[in-house]
Design a protein around this motif. Structure first.
Motif, PDB file in Angstrom:
ATOM      1  N   GLU B 280      88.815   2.551  48.993  1.00  0.00           N
ATOM      2  CA  GLU B 280      89.302   2.653  47.587  1.00  0.00           C
ATOM      3  C   GLU B 280      88.964   4.083  47.010  1.00  0.00           C
ATOM      4  OE1 GLU B 280      87.743  -0.219  44.952  1.00  0.00           O
ATOM      5  OE2 GLU B 280      88.388   0.878  43.284  1.00  0.00           O
ATOM      6  N   GLY B 281      89.964   4.859  46.499  1.00  0.00           N
ATOM      7  CA  GLY B 281      89.867   6.051  45.964  1.00  0.00           C
ATOM      8  C   GLY B 281      90.130   7.175  47.071  1.00  0.00           C
ATOM      9  N   ILE B 282      90.616   6.589  48.011  1.00  0.00           N
ATOM     10  CA  ILE B 282      90.908   7.612  49.340  1.00  0.00           C
ATOM     11  C   ILE B 282      92.182   8.571  49.090  1.00  0.00           C
ATOM     12  CG2 ILE B 282      92.576   6.330  50.507  1.00  0.00           C
ATOM     13  CD1 ILE B 282      90.054   8.569  51.962  1.00  0.00           C
ATOM     14  N   GLU B 283      92.883   8.364  47.970  1.00  0.00           N
ATOM     15  CA  GLU B 283      93.987   9.153  47.518  1.00  0.00           C
ATOM     16  C   GLU B 283      93.614  10.499  46.920  1.00  0.00           C
ATOM     17  OE1 GLU B 283      93.458   6.364  46.400  1.00  0.00           O
ATOM     18  OE2 GLU B 283      93.213   6.488  44.336  1.00  0.00           O
ATOM     19  N   HIS B 284      92.114  10.558  46.544  1.00  0.00           N
ATOM     20  CA  HIS B 284      91.659  11.835  45.921  1.00  0.00           C
ATOM     21  C   HIS B 284      91.065  12.594  47.031  1.00  0.00           C
ATOM     22  CE1 HIS B 284      92.217   9.933  42.051  1.00  0.00           C
ATOM     23  NE2 HIS B 284      91.373   8.931  42.388  1.00  0.00           N
ATOM     24  N   ALA B 285      90.973  12.041  48.219  1.00  0.00           N
ATOM     25  CA  ALA B 285      90.492  13.153  49.230  1.00  0.00           C
ATOM     26  C   ALA B 285      91.342  14.164  49.592  1.00  0.00           C
ATOM     27  CB  ALA B 285      90.075  12.161  50.430  1.00  0.00           C
ATOM     28  N   ASP B 286      90.736  15.164  50.090  1.00  0.00           N
ATOM     29  CA  ASP B 286      91.317  16.422  50.557  1.00  0.00           C
ATOM     30  C   ASP B 286      91.268  16.144  52.196  1.00  0.00           C
ATOM     31  OD1 ASP B 286      91.674  18.326  48.304  1.00  0.00           O
ATOM     32  OD2 ASP B 286      89.608  17.969  48.232  1.00  0.00           O
ATOM     33  N   SER B 287      90.381  15.656  52.813  1.00  0.00           N
ATOM     34  CA  SER B 287      90.611  15.503  54.059  1.00  0.00           C
ATOM     35  C   SER B 287      89.675  14.176  54.593  1.00  0.00           C
ATOM     36  CB  SER B 287      89.904  16.774  54.974  1.00  0.00           C
ATOM     37  OG  SER B 287      88.660  17.040  54.290  1.00  0.00           O
ATOM     38  N   TYR B 288      90.086  13.802  55.926  1.00  0.00           N
ATOM     39  CA  TYR B 288      89.610  12.548  56.076  1.00  0.00           C
ATOM     40  C   TYR B 288      89.673  12.414  57.757  1.00  0.00           C
ATOM     41  CZ  TYR B 288      90.032   7.158  56.652  1.00  0.00           C
ATOM     42  OH  TYR B 288      89.567   5.731  57.085  1.00  0.00           O
ATOM     43  N   VAL B 289      88.668  11.830  58.312  1.00  0.00           N
ATOM     44  CA  VAL B 289      88.671  11.622  59.548  1.00  0.00           C
ATOM     45  C   VAL B 289      88.004  10.375  60.204  1.00  0.00           C
ATOM     46  CG1 VAL B 289      86.143  12.527  60.016  1.00  0.00           C
ATOM     47  CG2 VAL B 289      87.659  12.523  61.801  1.00  0.00           C
ATOM     48  N   PHE B 290      88.693   9.638  61.175  1.00  0.00           N
ATOM     49  CA  PHE B 290      88.267   8.465  61.923  1.00  0.00           C
ATOM     50  C   PHE B 290      88.728   8.432  63.233  1.00  0.00           C
ATOM     51  CE2 PHE B 290      92.490   6.615  61.632  1.00  0.00           C
ATOM     52  CZ  PHE B 290      92.422   5.445  62.566  1.00  0.00           C
ATOM     53  N   ASN B 291      87.957   7.881  63.984  1.00  0.00           N
ATOM     54  CA  ASN B 291      87.955   7.945  65.582  1.00  0.00           C
ATOM     55  C   ASN B 291      88.641   6.763  66.252  1.00  0.00           C
ATOM     56  OD1 ASN B 291      86.896  10.574  65.373  1.00  0.00           O
ATOM     57  ND2 ASN B 291      84.641   9.797  65.891  1.00  0.00           N
ATOM     58  N   PRO B 292      89.939   6.826  66.393  1.00  0.00           N
ATOM     59  CA  PRO B 292      90.338   5.708  67.563  1.00  0.00           C
ATOM     60  C   PRO B 292      89.578   5.348  68.879  1.00  0.00           C
ATOM     61  CG  PRO B 292      92.277   6.837  66.317  1.00  0.00           C
ATOM     62  CD  PRO B 292      90.861   7.551  66.038  1.00  0.00           C
ATOM     63  N   HIS B 293      89.086   6.612  69.004  1.00  0.00           N
ATOM     64  CA  HIS B 293      88.161   6.585  70.405  1.00  0.00           C
ATOM     65  C   HIS B 293      86.946   5.855  70.289  1.00  0.00           C
ATOM     66  CE1 HIS B 293      86.489  10.918  69.393  1.00  0.00           C
ATOM     67  NE2 HIS B 293      85.662   9.976  69.334  1.00  0.00           N
ATOM     68  N   LYS B 294      86.451   5.314  68.999  1.00  0.00           N
ATOM     69  CA  LYS B 294      85.422   4.537  69.014  1.00  0.00           C
ATOM     70  C   LYS B 294      85.677   3.034  69.050  1.00  0.00           C
ATOM     71  CE  LYS B 294      81.969   7.541  66.710  1.00  0.00           C
ATOM     72  NZ  LYS B 294      82.318   8.650  66.476  1.00  0.00           N
ATOM     73  N   TRP B 295      86.182   2.743  67.853  1.00  0.00           N
ATOM     74  CA  TRP B 295      86.513   1.215  67.698  1.00  0.00           C
ATOM     75  C   TRP B 295      87.915   0.747  68.064  1.00  0.00           C
ATOM     76  CZ3 TRP B 295      85.221  -1.379  62.345  1.00  0.00           C
ATOM     77  CH2 TRP B 295      85.131  -2.985  62.567  1.00  0.00           C
ATOM     78  N   MET B 296      88.845   1.605  68.402  1.00  0.00           N
ATOM     79  CA  MET B 296      90.377   1.353  68.382  1.00  0.00           C
ATOM     80  C   MET B 296      90.857   1.241  69.869  1.00  0.00           C
ATOM     81  SD  MET B 296      93.504   2.346  65.922  1.00  0.00           S
ATOM     82  CE  MET B 296      94.445   2.709  67.242  1.00  0.00           C
ATOM     83  N   LEU B 297      90.005   1.248  70.511  1.00  0.00           N
ATOM     84  CA  LEU B 297      90.359   0.674  72.113  1.00  0.00           C
ATOM     85  C   LEU B 297      91.221   1.751  72.709  1.00  0.00           C
ATOM     86  CD1 LEU B 297      89.846  -2.090  70.827  1.00  0.00           C
ATOM     87  CD2 LEU B 297      91.377  -2.980  72.016  1.00  0.00           C
ATOM     88  N   THR B 298      90.913   3.111  72.283  1.00  0.00           N
ATOM     89  CA  THR B 298      91.819   4.154  72.858  1.00  0.00           C
ATOM     90  C   THR B 298      90.616   5.302  73.242  1.00  0.00           C
ATOM     91  OG1 THR B 298      93.284   3.873  71.090  1.00  0.00           O
ATOM     92  CG2 THR B 298      93.240   6.156  72.076  1.00  0.00           C
ATOM     93  N   ASN B 299      90.646   5.501  74.596  1.00  0.00           N
ATOM     94  CA  ASN B 299      89.815   6.438  75.446  1.00  0.00           C
ATOM     95  C   ASN B 299      89.560   7.680  74.493  1.00  0.00           C
ATOM     96  OD1 ASN B 299      90.645   4.692  77.803  1.00  0.00           O
ATOM     97  ND2 ASN B 299      89.212   6.279  78.736  1.00  0.00           N
ATOM     98  N   PHE B 300      88.187   7.947  74.635  1.00  0.00           N
ATOM     99  CA  PHE B 300      87.660   9.047  74.225  1.00  0.00           C
ATOM    100  C   PHE B 300      88.462  10.403  74.872  1.00  0.00           C
ATOM    101  CE2 PHE B 300      85.018  12.992  74.426  1.00  0.00           C
ATOM    102  CZ  PHE B 300      84.588  12.868  72.957  1.00  0.00           C
TER     103      PHE B 300
END
Lengths: 478, 478
Positions: B280-300
């Motif tokens: 919540e509030g993410i629309e105020h962010a300038d940048s954002y990172v998340f890693n599909p290679h951690k928990w989203m079943l996508t190889n590093f």
């Protein structure tokens, strides 16, 4: 997808992969896609329900493949190659399946220890100094950034890591005007400012002029700047020019500069004793990078970064939060402290498969074939009245241009060669790229793809010759 | 190796790969290797002659595998997972075979356009702002470095790229004391100095205290410093604490700070509408990172980096040497200008295979299973008199410790839990890691591995309970 379905689909893919490698010449080398072609075929949103693999794979064949530029095609002569090989692909299959993280020794001891040994194998096979330590980086851009950061820390007594560059003297970095653009990018990333990257003139062979380097350093010292580092190129991107390492090393020693050697492409040639003269003086370097993922048949990414002083590298990058402590610090290598990224793929496995599968002699044989092909192509250029060699050919990149005898206007020649390149690449029969050398538009042909044979280079030359004549007729030049 | 030999060996590997995934539970999760075990088995030099693939593969099985920590084992509960999946491995097989470079659009249009669309799919599927642009980076360390560099350039009017940080006001970066170590590393790389990374206190839940952030900024302004950036954590590494984004965003706006949001692990949870409150509030962010290679079943490696203002990112990183000009600049994305590395693997293909193969609903089902498993484990800890929950469990990481009722000395408890973890990991039956929270040694158990089922978490709990009792008897605590 259950394991049995995976087994079935993976076998199907293997047959496709082998067929692809066998029949790769039926594809246009350079994708003939227009901007937006693929985007227009892809739904705007991810599917809610899972789809059958058959459907996904059909789309791969029909939608993705037309947008692929075939880097493993033997008529890929552009940029520098990013070579794969059967042994390397087999290793990538296992790497993907294991899916291990080599961030610290404990998270996969074999990944760390194999990397340590592979870096030793490569070091010794290339005639690099025996006391050097190596680590795999993703790209030469990143490896050179590591070098610049280590140089920055050594020059500031490790104070810029602590308090930033605010109160430091202006650190100056020197490199030839032919240096790869990644050095400028890295200098900016490190907070050093691109104004402080001093480009040094080159000679007629596009190699750095040592006397110009010395003048630039002396001038900077007079202005109160702090000369920090010199980057020597062994094989520039433009023309594989070889900077004179012994002379540069002497100057670096005299002024206390960090000497970084960028041999990203050409370094592989050092597997050949008869080419090892290109790194004469390398024992004076502080850091060195070359990319097995370019010319050494090892899938991207695999960039080999070497340093003469491991402690400076570790002191630049080490961080040890509680959640990464394993109790084995100091006893083993923890490669997360050897670069920027924390997570690391098991890239050493590719090198092991490639080096063992080919053996040093097998790799040497392929490199010698590539080098001979380039010499053959160079001879064609030199013996043709309408073509012109634009730079020496120390390795397997030929820089040349079409230069009909009745045209002398430099702009006209540039436009003509640009048009020629566009037509050649649009044919799908080969892929070359270009550069500018001293303002002149130059075609670059690299004979370094894993599978390139004599006939591919001969066909390329025939095509270039024929297309140049067609273009001349079209433009009423003849 | 000829193509027919490749076909044969690749089929053999596929059977090994499928068998491995089927039988992975017969391996010890954490490698039981001792330092130097593999090194001692590897020759000092690369072979001169090529070797048969059978010999290489036999060594892989007998020498490499014992040194592997099995990240895809369902009883891998350590760190954060680096998940693979059958769909992702199939994509990696094709990626390795094509061996394309996506550095600019032209060098493989499909690699660029698929990446653009996959970043849109992910953005929309996670409820991120619709105007954001995304790019795949190798790791969150690198993505956060991109954010810090962009913030640095915005704060200095793009002057630090030009002339360095020498004449700039002291730029200050704020982050909770639970922030990942990569932020400190990145601050150092950017030349900003770790002294200028200001750690902000956290509350009882290990989330940043906004009033402490405001105080730190005000104090810095009084000292003439230049507040530049705040990093908010959605899911810290220690305990997946969720920083209060709306309050932080309001402060960032008030003081003109760049707001970077690090959701490297937890970001995948936003595929679930019922968890989207964490951003919540993410629309105020300038940048954002998340890693599909951690928990989203996508190889590093596959780290998704988003920015609200593409131009600042491009202005921070763009460089256009002649040899990389394609004539399409401005019409298409050239992802080399969106980060540090020039060369790029075709990582979007993995995301495409995973998102289509599972569908959003398929991924949601797996995530909900993981989240429920963590709640079950949490309940066991809470209902056991000798165990203690050490942090809230907003997602699927449980932080806990063994705390026999007759021991209260903090150091003794730390030692006890350290010993317990060592014994558990040495069993080979599970792998957990640890952290320290407010000085207390804490065991971390993450229920997030692709293949983890109820029985694995139940077995883990039984083992932990039994081993703790054994340890207590051994130490004569009972």
């Amino acid at each position: 997808m259950k394991t049995e379905a995976f087994r079935k689909h993976a076998h199907q893919l293997v047959d496709w992969m082998a067929d692809y490698l066998e029949q790769i010449e039926r594809y246009p080398v350079k994708s003939q896609s227009k901007p937006g072609d693929l985007l227009a075929q892809l739904p705007a949103q991810a599917p809610q329900k899972g789809e059958a693999f058959e459907d996904i794979f059909r789309d791969f064949e029909h939608k993705i493949l037309p947008g692929i530029t075939h880097w493993q095609h033997p008529s890929f002569f552009a940029y520098f190659p990013a070579n794969s090989s059967p042994a390397s692909v087999l290793a990538e299959m296992l790497m993907a399946t294991l899916g291990v993280q080599g961030m610290v020794w404990e998270t996969s001891p074999a990944a760390t220890e194999l990397e340590e040994r592979m870096m030793q194998w490569l070091r010794d096979a290339c005639g690099l100094p025996a006391h050097w330590h190596g680590v795999i980086q993703d790209t030469a851009s990143t490896a050179s950034l590591c070098a610049i950061l280590s140089a920055r820390e050594r020059a500031t007594g490790f104070q810029s890591n602590e308090s930033g560059l605010y109160e430091q003297a202006r650190l100056r970095i020197y490199a030839s005007e032919q240096t790869h653009s990644s050095i400028e990018k890295d200098v900016k990333i490190a907070g050093l400012g691109k104004e402080n990257l001093v480009y040094i003139d080159t000679d007629a062979c596009y190699a750095l002029r040592p006397e110009a380097l010395r003048q630039a350093i002396e001038e900077d010292l007079r202005r109160g700047y702090h000369p920090m580092m010199v980057v020597a190129n062994i094989g520039t991107t433009g023309s594989t020019a070889i900077d004179p390492l012994p002379a540069i090393a002497a100057i670096a020693k005299e002024y206390g500069l960090w000497l970084h050697v960028d041999a990203a492409y050409a370094g592989t040639a050092c597997l050949l004793p008869e080419y090892r003269h290109i790194i004469e003086g390398i024992e004076h370097a502080d850091s060195y990078v070359f990319n097995p993922h370019k010319w050494m048949l090892t899938n991207f990414d695999c960039s080999a970064y070497y340093v003469s002083d491991k402690e400076t590298l570790l002191r630049t990058f080490s961080i040890l939060p509680e959640y990464l402590k394993t109790g084995l610090e100091g006893q083993v290598n923890n490669y997360r402290d050897w670069g920027i990224a924390l997570g690391r793929r098991f890239r050493a496995l590719k090198l092991w498969f490639v080096l063992r599968s080919y053996g040093i002699e097998g790799l040497q044989k392929i490199l010698r074939r590539h080098l001979a092909l380039a010499q053959w192509f160079k001879q064609q250029v030199e013996s043709h009245p309408d073509f012109e060699l634009m730079a020496p050919v120390p390795l397997n990149l030929v820089c040349f241009r079409y230069h009909p005898q009745n045209i002398d206007d430099p702009n006209r020649l540039n436009e003509l060669n640009e048009a020629l390149l566009r037509r050649l690449n649009a044919s799908g029969k080969l892929y070359m790229s270009h550069t500018k050398l001293h303002g002149q538009y130059v075609l670059r042909l690299v004979c370094g793809q894993t599978y390139v044979q004599e006939r591919h280079v001969q066909q390329a030359w025939q095509l270039i010759e024929a297309e140049s004549q067609r273009l001349s007729r079209l433009l009423s030049l003849v």
